[in-house]
Design a protein around this motif. Sequence first.
Motif, mmCIF file in Angstrom:
data_model
loop_
_atom_site.group_PDB
_atom_site.id
_atom_site.type_symbol
_atom_site.label_atom_id
_atom_site.label_comp_id
_atom_site.label_asym_id
_atom_site.label_seq_id
_atom_site.Cartn_x
_atom_site.Cartn_y
_atom_site.Cartn_z
ATOM 1 N N LEU A 97 -50.550 -62.374 41.315
ATOM 2 C CA LEU A 97 -49.095 -62.421 42.312
ATOM 3 C C LEU A 97 -48.012 -61.464 41.461
ATOM 4 C CD1 LEU A 97 -48.999 -66.302 42.341
ATOM 5 C CD2 LEU A 97 -49.169 -64.780 44.208
ATOM 6 N N SER A 98 -48.306 -61.205 40.111
ATOM 7 C CA SER A 98 -47.216 -60.064 39.550
ATOM 8 C C SER A 98 -47.224 -58.820 40.130
ATOM 9 C CB SER A 98 -47.712 -60.132 37.740
ATOM 10 O OG SER A 98 -47.301 -61.446 37.259
ATOM 11 N N GLY A 99 -48.415 -58.404 40.571
ATOM 12 C CA GLY A 99 -48.804 -57.097 40.891
ATOM 13 C C GLY A 99 -48.160 -57.211 42.347
ATOM 14 N N LEU A 100 -48.417 -58.159 43.005
ATOM 15 C CA LEU A 100 -48.320 -58.384 44.698
ATOM 16 C C LEU A 100 -46.612 -58.581 44.828
ATOM 17 C CD1 LEU A 100 -49.605 -58.690 47.612
ATOM 18 C CD2 LEU A 100 -49.525 -60.941 47.163
ATOM 19 N N ILE A 101 -45.953 -59.379 43.989
ATOM 20 C CA ILE A 101 -44.752 -59.470 44.378
ATOM 21 C C ILE A 101 -43.603 -59.013 43.348
ATOM 22 C CG2 ILE A 101 -43.049 -61.494 44.443
ATOM 23 C CD1 ILE A 101 -45.506 -63.340 45.308
ATOM 24 N N THR A 114 -51.116 -52.599 39.025
ATOM 25 C CA THR A 114 -50.418 -53.584 38.035
ATOM 26 C C THR A 114 -51.033 -54.925 37.954
ATOM 27 O OG1 THR A 114 -48.397 -52.837 39.231
ATOM 28 C CG2 THR A 114 -48.400 -54.936 38.017
ATOM 29 N N SER A 115 -52.031 -55.262 39.181
ATOM 30 C CA SER A 115 -52.744 -56.513 39.126
ATOM 31 C C SER A 115 -53.794 -56.130 38.155
ATOM 32 C CB SER A 115 -53.452 -57.118 40.354
ATOM 33 O OG SER A 115 -52.340 -57.279 41.105
ATOM 34 N N ALA A 169 -46.637 -63.169 33.520
ATOM 35 C CA ALA A 169 -45.568 -64.180 33.171
ATOM 36 C C ALA A 169 -45.771 -64.320 31.798
ATOM 37 C CB ALA A 169 -45.961 -65.547 33.842
ATOM 38 N N GLU A 170 -44.589 -64.556 30.951
ATOM 39 C CA GLU A 170 -44.557 -64.749 29.426
ATOM 40 C C GLU A 170 -45.390 -65.939 28.963
ATOM 41 O OE1 GLU A 170 -40.686 -66.495 30.994
ATOM 42 O OE2 GLU A 170 -41.839 -64.901 31.496
#
Length: 292
Positions: A97-101, A114-115, A169-170
């Motif tokens: 999700l981090s890479g996607l969004i 990124t993912s 996410a941290e």
Amino acid sequence: MGLEFSVNRLIKSGKAIVTGGTIYVLLNFTSGLLIGWLMDMPFKEMMVLCGIMTSSSTAIVAKVLTDLKRTANPETEVIMGMIMFDDLFIAMHISFLSGLILTGSSSFWTVAGTSLLALGFILAFLVLGRKLVPAIDRLLKEKTSELFILVIFALLFIVAGFSETIHVAEAIGALMAGLVLADSQYIKKIEAMVLPYKDFFGAMFFFSFGLSIDIMSLGGAVFWASIAALVTVMGNLASGYFAAKFSGMKPKTSFDIGFTLSARGEFSIIMANIGKAGLCSLLSNHLLWFTF
């Protein structure tokens, strides 16, 4: 029986945990796809919804088991093992999700890069982090209480900060640090010093989350959220049934496992906020309702 779980303990877990955890993830993720499709959600929002419906709350489940004095029950080992299995899946899903969004890029290669970077961080931490435990133990040896807690928090913030830098996410970085430190010979001392902070920061987390929600904007999602809640409870009961069956427990135990796993919490909130931060449509605000 304590509730601390390490990577070693997960690896040694039995067939019931792997089978139940796999069924749990598949059923809930698939139900997220189905509801997202029925709501005509875009792909990004659908992936956030799938993550929310698949993520159970380790903190809430552990607190329930402790408060109700169920930690010595035979099904507790299976429940916590399935929670850890789910947490590892969610860690990988959040990296996706981090890479996607969060990158804000529409390029497939940028998102994939990124993912994969985030996923590589998680896997590397799981593999290499365990080898660092002896060095961490030497670092903690013969430290005063003040220095001991400072070293622990320094390690925690360094890992969490680095994970945030690479769009993970941290909270995932903090989870990875906890998994590594769970293998330390000083785990009891770490727990004794950290636990007083848990309730305070936990309360502040949910308080700040509540402040971020505009209740008036969530009305349109109540119907679908109710359906999602019903579907995910049914999925949890099914996964609890198979987990109980493969562990040789009584069928009645499947209800204890299924209903205990139904809690949604911190990672669901994180994924909802990822969606809210990276998406512009009104539907992304409604994703927050599914965390309840």
